[in-house]
Design a protein around this motif. Structure first.
Motif, PDB file in Angstrom:
ATOM      1  N   GLU A 199      75.136  98.075  37.333  1.00  0.00           N
ATOM      2  CA  GLU A 199      73.939  97.636  36.595  1.00  0.00           C
ATOM      3  C   GLU A 199      72.130  97.915  37.079  1.00  0.00           C
ATOM      4  N   ARG A 241      82.721  96.174  27.507  1.00  0.00           N
ATOM      5  CA  ARG A 241      82.674  96.854  27.927  1.00  0.00           C
ATOM      6  C   ARG A 241      82.688  98.049  27.394  1.00  0.00           C
ATOM      7  N   VAL A 299      73.252  97.286  30.475  1.00  0.00           N
ATOM      8  CA  VAL A 299      74.034  98.836  30.941  1.00  0.00           C
ATOM      9  C   VAL A 299      74.533  98.166  32.443  1.00  0.00           C
ATOM     10  N   THR A 344      78.263 100.275  28.387  1.00  0.00           N
ATOM     11  CA  THR A 344      77.325  99.291  28.301  1.00  0.00           C
ATOM     12  C   THR A 344      78.058  98.072  28.177  1.00  0.00           C
ATOM     13  N   SER A 349      78.710  95.141  25.238  1.00  0.00           N
ATOM     14  CA  SER A 349      78.040  95.402  24.072  1.00  0.00           C
ATOM     15  C   SER A 349      78.113  94.264  22.619  1.00  0.00           C
ATOM     16  N   HIS A 358      70.531  94.494  26.089  1.00  0.00           N
ATOM     17  CA  HIS A 358      71.733  95.604  26.215  1.00  0.00           C
ATOM     18  C   HIS A 358      72.181  95.903  27.381  1.00  0.00           C
ATOM     19  N   GLN A 386      71.030 103.679  23.870  1.00  0.00           N
ATOM     20  CA  GLN A 386      71.790 104.209  24.891  1.00  0.00           C
ATOM     21  C   GLN A 386      70.456 105.472  24.914  1.00  0.00           C
TER      22      GLN A 386
END
Length: 807
Positions: free
Chosen positions: A246, A211, A184, A203, A205, A182, A91
């Motif tokens: 996104e 999230r 976002v 994110t 993940s 990954h 990130q």
């Protein structure tokens, strides 16, 4: 692969160095590039011990960056070391660049794709790169040449970008992209004044998890003269705010680099809120209200690492060995990660804000299926204060989330991996004293976990196999079972049964100490549940052995694949392994295992085949690379030892438990050849320090093979002398005169504080005060008579009273 190391900012071939190094700075003995190739999944960038923030390059690899990648897409601000799931890290991806930003320019503001990091990624060179504890440096050869440096403290980091001849340098802050794969899901950028960027990144993940949000703050050491943001519609000069779902989102900052070539940015993150990131930056990157310089932060970071790394000292190591050992030590001290902000606040598993007690740290990111086997015990030995806080963090997870975790990522359960790793994890912490004064609360949580199943509306999957395990003694195998998220025990009923049994045996020991004799008997009996999945009729005719673990279906019948008879090397019913590898996960009941295998000699011969022992003794390095399982993900259709994954990490010490400790020393010495001073010098995913901790234990001559016992099995150390600070002035010294990693060596004798020691084990109660263990070594297995008597082995904690004793 050329061997190299970092000394005072220079890359030196090890062939030019003396074989032994005296009084070296341990910070310079860390090579953060070890494990960055062949899916070791470590990261080369800067981090603090157990830090919240890490700064490291991003490339095409899902875990961040691989050593053989040509380009760097940016420098992210969160990484895990050695994790295997796709959706993780990276990130807040920052990259310094040059070139015009505007319509029709190099960064064309009319084309959103101009701000895709795959398009603007910079070529980097290995020449001059540095990867030390607390400091990273590389050179981008694109954009006129830009030097990038990074350092990190617990809750704040700093980067310095030194531009070449360009009159204007830009810093791209990409919030819409992180590590490859990954996702976002939402991001916000706010440019504040002429030195600050703040925002948040949400994110999705870790193996299809959920999230979570990371808030951040970036502060530059001098004003930017121009700025802008971008999103899916392109770039927008002079705009200060950008929010996106996104998709593309970020900001650029432009600096005058005609005279002053360097730009420094300090950064901080928080999982609580924006104020948390601001306070973290002020706490770690400022002094008396003024920002620290890059050099001041680097010096502070490396001083911290120097203290950590100097707590274990080795003598008699070649240059390569010293770097491999110190880097492994470094990797074990990276996680779990600090989760509480500088003011003590953290986001709990109920998604509410809590506060850690003064003087304590709340930790996050627990890869328990991995770390319960080695890294947990390593930290408990060397960092008892952290071990206590780690235990309290797990108890807080139980109190706030309603259940104990399995693989906790940030503030939620991922349900990654199977079995019941939290039980041996916590019971071992109890053995090491980390639960002192709070035993009752931990015991209550462990009993709930061992005897129950989380409710349907809980994210935690827990021991979902308890439905049949508690009534019939096994977790049934059902590949069609629907998991709550990533994994479910029913997909791996055979291995889950073995893991449950091992966990229950460890809990039995805690129950006995808690004066709960009924529970102790019940859990000890369940510690023998591995027998319910042992099929005495399974015949591996090719290798001449009968009897192996085999999964059962829900009605109790043996599972038979549709394509033919069950094979113990197949992929049916065992998680990231086979029955050949999991058959040894019975270290809590060795007499029972020996009996199931047809007697002691047959069990020993089975181990010999498993390790290709004859080939190993003849050529250790070749056997480890050719006869054993090769490849980090080659889990299935295997019958040999897999040094790249966790299920059989303890199996070399099964030789010791079967009365052949010299063979343990041989296997361990062969396995150590897989840990090298090179980017591919870690076996498999390092899994948050698990493989590194295995190597460290193997190198010092101790290994915690049987969960819950607090016992360490002994084998030949790799070095002549090891000193370990255990806290409060206590030092454990391990001596092995003549230790030579270049050849096979075996234990001839052991003494403890000058007294002859015949058992093949020592317990933590005897070690925690420090002292001296002295090994006498020999090159001849025939002379290695130590530990062969049946009385030298520890009693199996969950063997049946009627089990046949080993001769």
């Amino acid at each position: 692969m050329r061997h190299w190391m970092v000394i005072a900012g220079c890359l030196l071939p090890l062939s030019l160095m003396a074989e032994t190094v005296a009084a070296v700075d341990p910070v310079t003995q860390v090579n953060t590039f070890i494990g960055t190739k062949d899916d070791g999944n470590t990261f080369p960038g800067a981090a603090a011990p157990f830090g919240m923030i890490q700064v490291s390059p991003i490339g095409e690899h899902y875990a961040g960056w691989r050593y053989d990648e040509a380009k760097i897409r940016g420098f992210g601000h969160f990484f895990l070391s050695g994790a295997g799931c796709w959706e993780q890290g990276g990130q807040i991806a920052i990259l310094p660049v040059t070139g015009e930003i505007g319509p029709g320019q190099a960064f064309d503001t009319t084309v959103a794709a101009s701000f895709d990091y795959r398009r603007y990624a910079a070529t980097a060179t290995h020449e001059g790169e540095v990867g030390q504890a607390g400091y990273y440096r590389t050179r981008l050869t694109d954009y006129g040449g830009i030097d990038v440096e990074a350092t990190a403290l617990t809750r704040a980091a700093a980067e310095r970008y030194t531009f070449g001849s360009a009159k204007t340098g830009h810093v791209l802050v990409n919030l819409g992209q992180a590590n490859e794969r990954h996702r976002v899901m939402r991001s916000v950028a706010n440019i504040v004044g002429d030195r600050v960027v703040e925002g948040e990144v949400e994110t999705l993940s870790f193996c299809g998890g959920t999230r979570y949000t990371t808030w951040f703050r970036l502060v530059f050491d001098r004003p930017f003269r121009a700025f802008g943001t971008w999103n899916a519609s392109g770039g927008h000069a002079d705009t200060r705010q950008s929010t996106a779902a996104e998709g593309p989102n970020g900001a650029w900052l432009s600096f005058d680099t005609q005279d002053a070539k360097s730009v420094t940015v300090t950064s901080a993150v928080s999982h609580v809120d924006a104020d948390g990131a601001r306070r973290n930056l002020a706490a770690d990157a400022q002094k008396s209200g003024l920002p620290l310089t890059f050099e001041a932060m680097k010096a502070k970071a490396q001083k911290t690492w120097r203290t950590e790394l100097d707590s274990v000292r080795i003598s008699g190591a070649a240059a390569d060995d010293r770097v491999v050992f110190t880097t492994a030590l470094y990797h074990t001290f990276l996680q779990p990660l600090t989760g509480s902000d500088s003011d003590g606040r953290y986001r709990g598993w109920d998604n509410q804000i809590h506060r850690a007690k003064p003087g304590t740290t709340y930790y996050e990111f627990f890869s328990l299926w991995d770390t319960y086997r080695s890294q947990n015990q390593w930290l408990a030995m060397l960092r008892p204060h952290r071990a206590r806080d780690i235990a309290d963090s797990i108890l807080a997870i139980h109190q706030q989330g309603g259940w104990l975790p399995r693989w906790g990522y940030a503030n939620y359960e991922t349900n990654v991996m199977t079995g019941d790793p939290v039980t041996p994890f916590l019971v071992d912490l109890w053995r090491f004293g980390a639960l002192a004064g709070r035993e009752a609360a931990f015991y209550k949580a462990l009993v709930q976990n061992a005897d129950g199943i989380p409710p349907v509306d809980s994210r935690s999957q827990g021991r979902i196999g308890n439905e049949t395990y508690l009534s019939q003694g096994f977790v049934y195998y059902d590949k069609q079972a629907k998991p709550k998220s990533m994994d479910i025990d029913l997909h791996h009923g055979g291995s889950a049964t073995l893991e449950y049994a091992l966990a229950d045996c460890s809990l039995a020991q805690f129950a006995a100490a808690m004066q709960q004799p009924g529970d102790a008997r019940r859990y000890a009996e369940r510690g023998r549940s591995w027998r319910t999945v042992w099929d005495a009729s399974v015949d591996d005719a090719e290798r001449g052995f009968v009897g192996f673990p085999r999964p059962r279906t829900r009605d109790g019948s043996w599972y038979t694949p549709a394509d033919g008879p069950y094979r113990p090397s197949s992929d049916h019913g065992f998680h990231e392994g086979t029955a050949w590898q999991y058959q040894w996960l019975v270290q809590q009941d060795v007499p029972g295992l020996v009996q199931a295998m047809g007697g002691l000699e047959k069990a020993r011969r089975r181990l010999d085949v498993f390790f290709a022992y004859d080939n190993l003794v003849a050529d250790p390095a070749r056997a480890a690379r050719k006869d054993w399982v090769v490849g980090p993900y080659a889990y299935y259709n295997q019958f040999r030892y897999n040094p790249n994954n966790e299920p059989d990490l303890h199996s070399p010490w099964m030789y010791t438990l079967l009365g052949q400790p010299w063979k343990t020393s041989a296997v361990v010495r062969a396995a150590q050849t897989l840990f090298t001073h090179a980017p591919n010098g870690v076996t498999g995913n390092d899994d948050l320090g698990t493989m590194s901790a295995w190597y460290l234990f193997s190198a010092i001559g101790l290994y915690p093979a049987v969960p819950g016992t607090g016992q360490f099995l002994l084998h030949a150390p790799r070095f002549e002398r090891i000193e370990m600070d255990l806290g409060k002035g206590r030092v454990l010294r391990i001596e092995a005169p003549g230790a030579d990693a270049r050849r096979m060596q075996y234990v001839r004798s052991v003494s403890v504080d000058g007294a002859t020691h015949s058992p093949v084990w020592l317990d933590w109660e005897g070690l925690r005060k420090g002292g001296t263990i002295r090994f006498g070594l020999t090159d001849s297995p025939d002379a290695a008579l130590w530990g062969r008597e049946a009385s030298a082995a520890p009693a199996s904690p969950c063997a049946a009273a009627t089990a046949t004793a080993m001769p």
